[in-house]
Design an enzyme around this catalytic site. Structure first.
Site, PDB file in Angstrom:
ATOM      1  N   MET A  34       0.795  -1.228   0.107  1.00 30.45           N
ATOM      2  CA  MET A  34      -0.116   0.021   0.180  1.00 30.45           C
ATOM      3  C   MET A  34       0.886   1.394   0.024  1.00 30.45           C
ATOM      4  O   MET A  34       0.455   2.160   0.320  1.00 30.45           O
ATOM      5  CB  MET A  34      -0.937  -0.092   1.351  1.00 30.45           C
ATOM      6  CG  MET A  34      -1.964  -1.367   1.256  1.00 30.45           C
ATOM      7  SD  MET A  34      -3.418  -0.989   1.936  1.00 30.45           S
ATOM      8  CE  MET A  34      -2.976  -0.851   3.683  1.00 30.45           C
TER       9      MET A  34
ATOM     10  N   HIS B 173       9.232   1.023   3.514  1.00 30.13           N
ATOM     11  CA  HIS B 173      10.232   1.203   4.084  1.00 30.13           C
ATOM     12  C   HIS B 173      11.019  -0.111   4.079  1.00 30.13           C
ATOM     13  O   HIS B 173      10.472  -0.713   3.262  1.00 30.13           O
ATOM     14  CB  HIS B 173       9.792   1.321   5.673  1.00 30.13           C
ATOM     15  CG  HIS B 173       8.704   0.376   6.124  1.00 30.13           C
ATOM     16  ND1 HIS B 173       8.873  -0.843   6.003  1.00 30.13           N
ATOM     17  CD2 HIS B 173       7.248   0.566   6.437  1.00 30.13           C
ATOM     18  CE1 HIS B 173       7.757  -1.571   6.550  1.00 30.13           C
ATOM     19  NE2 HIS B 173       6.837  -0.714   6.466  1.00 30.13           N
ATOM     20  N   GLU B 174      11.950  -0.288   4.811  1.00 32.18           N
ATOM     21  CA  GLU B 174      13.041  -1.426   4.645  1.00 32.18           C
ATOM     22  C   GLU B 174      12.258  -2.752   4.576  1.00 32.18           C
ATOM     23  O   GLU B 174      12.417  -3.769   3.999  1.00 32.18           O
ATOM     24  CB  GLU B 174      14.041  -1.476   5.657  1.00 32.18           C
ATOM     25  CG  GLU B 174      15.141  -0.561   5.494  1.00 32.18           C
ATOM     26  CD  GLU B 174      16.056  -1.229   4.104  1.00 32.18           C
ATOM     27  OE1 GLU B 174      15.890  -2.297   3.885  1.00 32.18           O
ATOM     28  OE2 GLU B 174      16.101  -0.316   3.084  1.00 32.18           O
TER      29      GLU B 174
ATOM     30  N   HIS C  14       9.155  -3.304   3.376  1.00 34.15           N
ATOM     31  CA  HIS C  14       8.718  -3.686   2.050  1.00 34.15           C
ATOM     32  C   HIS C  14       9.936  -4.015   1.031  1.00 34.15           C
ATOM     33  O   HIS C  14       9.660  -5.004   0.077  1.00 34.15           O
ATOM     34  CB  HIS C  14       7.959  -2.452   1.356  1.00 34.15           C
ATOM     35  CG  HIS C  14       6.904  -2.000   2.300  1.00 34.15           C
ATOM     36  ND1 HIS C  14       6.673  -0.873   3.215  1.00 34.15           N
ATOM     37  CD2 HIS C  14       5.519  -2.489   2.252  1.00 34.15           C
ATOM     38  CE1 HIS C  14       5.442  -0.484   3.688  1.00 34.15           C
ATOM     39  NE2 HIS C  14       4.926  -1.533   3.172  1.00 34.15           N
TER      40      HIS C  14
ATOM     41  N   GLY D 156       4.917 -10.288   3.878  1.00 34.31           N
ATOM     42  CA  GLY D 156       5.706 -10.125   5.335  1.00 34.31           C
ATOM     43  C   GLY D 156       5.258 -10.821   6.556  1.00 34.31           C
ATOM     44  O   GLY D 156       4.001 -10.937   6.696  1.00 34.31           O
TER      45      GLY D 156
ATOM     46  N   ASP E 290       2.788  -9.414   8.989  1.00 40.20           N
ATOM     47  CA  ASP E 290       1.377  -9.364   9.188  1.00 40.20           C
ATOM     48  C   ASP E 290       1.163 -11.178   9.064  1.00 40.20           C
ATOM     49  O   ASP E 290       0.540 -11.459   8.015  1.00 40.20           O
ATOM     50  CB  ASP E 290       0.566  -8.767   8.112  1.00 40.20           C
ATOM     51  CG  ASP E 290       0.934  -7.280   8.252  1.00 40.20           C
ATOM     52  OD1 ASP E 290       0.392  -6.671   8.922  1.00 40.20           O
ATOM     53  OD2 ASP E 290       1.885  -6.827   7.725  1.00 40.20           O
TER      54      ASP E 290
ATOM     55  N   SER F 268       4.460   1.270   8.275  1.00 41.03           N
ATOM     56  CA  SER F 268       4.018   2.701   7.953  1.00 41.03           C
ATOM     57  C   SER F 268       3.425   3.235   9.004  1.00 41.03           C
ATOM     58  O   SER F 268       3.431   4.537   8.943  1.00 41.03           O
ATOM     59  CB  SER F 268       3.033   2.394   6.655  1.00 41.03           C
ATOM     60  OG  SER F 268       3.406   1.351   5.788  1.00 41.03           O
TER      61      SER F 268
HETATM   62  P1  AMP Z   1       1.258  -3.040   3.554  1.00 42.64           P
HETATM   63  O1  AMP Z   1       1.985  -1.643   2.490  1.00 42.64           O
HETATM   64  O2  AMP Z   1       1.418  -2.502   5.028  1.00 42.64           O
HETATM   65  O3  AMP Z   1       0.182  -3.556   3.052  1.00 42.64           O
HETATM   66  O4  AMP Z   1       2.536  -4.043   3.639  1.00 42.64           O
HETATM   67  C1  AMP Z   1       3.043  -4.826   2.286  1.00 42.64           C
HETATM   68  C2  AMP Z   1       3.706  -6.026   2.698  1.00 42.64           C
HETATM   69  O5  AMP Z   1       4.785  -5.558   3.319  1.00 42.64           O
HETATM   70  C3  AMP Z   1       3.036  -6.915   3.638  1.00 42.64           C
HETATM   71  O6  AMP Z   1       3.422  -8.316   2.838  1.00 42.64           O
HETATM   72  C4  AMP Z   1       3.608  -6.651   4.827  1.00 42.64           C
HETATM   73  O7  AMP Z   1       3.451  -8.000   5.542  1.00 42.64           O
HETATM   74  C5  AMP Z   1       4.879  -6.362   4.437  1.00 42.64           C
HETATM   75  N1  AMP Z   1       5.570  -5.801   5.619  1.00 42.64           N
HETATM   76  C6  AMP Z   1       5.327  -4.622   6.263  1.00 42.64           C
HETATM   77  N2  AMP Z   1       6.201  -4.386   7.365  1.00 42.64           N
HETATM   78  C7  AMP Z   1       7.095  -5.335   7.333  1.00 42.64           C
HETATM   79  C8  AMP Z   1       8.115  -5.651   7.885  1.00 42.64           C
HETATM   80  N3  AMP Z   1       8.635  -4.770   9.188  1.00 42.64           N
HETATM   81  N4  AMP Z   1       8.979  -6.600   7.799  1.00 42.64           N
HETATM   82  C9  AMP Z   1       8.647  -7.470   6.612  1.00 42.64           C
HETATM   83  N5  AMP Z   1       7.569  -7.358   5.997  1.00 42.64           N
HETATM   84  C10 AMP Z   1       6.735  -6.287   5.822  1.00 42.64           C
END
Ligand code: AMP
Length: 283
Positions: A32, A36-37, A39, A150, A153, A189
């Protein structure tokens, strides 16, 4: 990096790449944005395994219960593009809401075997069905060989694996370890919404998981959970939403410390921010 905003042009490009390259695997990283690191570790995992890496940035309205939360979601798109280029992502898919959910789109309800109703699903009704709707759209059209999610989640990864089974998707799901800030707080995020001191102190979440790991075999799961609850409660303003020890595949709660394949899932509300973490418990 090539940017596409429509499925049609993206799929044409992928068709061309499949034809002209010799069996390169396609890796897909749905996000989304506000990258950050955490992603970027998914992008790197895809690059190690696949010939072509496609990242999507789409803030999915179907997974937000609260419209304020959706509107406030950060959208630093220029910065995200820069990070993706630096990390050698091949393709960015940046669709509009109308592209993902055209007017004739019928919202699907998947049989997730109750996985969507527990833990995060309790406080966010419809959230995981919303996630499944968008992920099904992406995986069924893009048809990547691998998709990267990740461990941060954890419940989402179990839900997505279930979705690929019930919806008969051929993509292999890879789960990438949690990336943490230097104090141990899982990157998210949402962390920018914490105050500087709160962000620093929020290491108590990982400390809690470590207390659980250290104590649950000897003292029992229930006593170990009490120890963690006290630890969290000692931080002003921190409210434990849930801490569950569950079977790592079914996510059914486990009370028996002799059970193998356990995961601890925790959510804490701190300074108005909902923070998630988890740990695979070793024997
Ligand atoms: P989001 O943008 O929050 O929907 O996250 C996109 C993907 O990045 C999802 O698969 C998350 O689980 C993964 N993600 C977010 N934060 C982390 C993290 N700290 N370590 C590993 N993967 C992450």
């Amino acid at each position: 990096m090539v940017i596409f905003r429509q499925f049609e042009t993206l799929l044409k490009h992928l068709y061309f790449l499949k034809k002209t390259t010799n069996g390169l695997g396609f890796g897909f990283v749905p996000t989304m944005g506000a990258l950050h690191e955490g992603h970027l570790s998914l992008i790197r995992a895809s690059r190690r395994e696949c010939g072509v890496t496609i990242c999507s940035i789409f803030v999915n309205p179907a997974q937000f219960g609260d419209s304020n939360d959706l509107e406030e979601y950060p959208k630093p798109i220029e910065q995200d593009i820069e990070l993706l280029v630096k990390n050698a992502c091949d393709i960015l898919f940046l669709p509009s809401v109308e592209e993902v959910y055209p007017v004739d789109y019928v919202n699907q309800c998947y049989d997730l075997n109750g996985l969507d109703l527990r833990f995060e699903g309790k406080s966010r009704p419809g959230h995981f069905q919303g996630v499944c709707n968008v992920i099904y759209r992406f995986l069924s059209l893009i048809k990547p060989d691998f998709a990267y999610f990740g461990q941060k989640d954890y419940q989402q990864t179990v839900v997505i694996k279930r979705l690929t089974e019930v919806a008969q998707l051929n993509t292999i799901i890879r789960v990438v370890p949690i990336v943490r800030e230097s104090n141990g707080l899982a990157m998210s995020s949402r962390n920018i919404r914490l105050s500087a001191s709160g962000r620093n102190k929020a290491s108590f979440i990982l400390e809690g998981l470590e207390i659980l790991q250290k104590n649950f075999r000897v003292q029992g799961i229930s006593k170990a959970i009490d120890l963690v609850s006290w630890h969290i409660a000692s931080f002003e303003g921190a409210e434990l939403d849930y801490l569950i020890v569950a079977d790592s595949t079914s996510l059914k709660e486990v009370k028996d410390e002799e059970h193998t394949d356990l995961v601890a899932l925790i959510a804490v509300n701190y300074e108005g921010v909902h923070l998630l973490d988890n740990m695979i418990l070793s024997q």
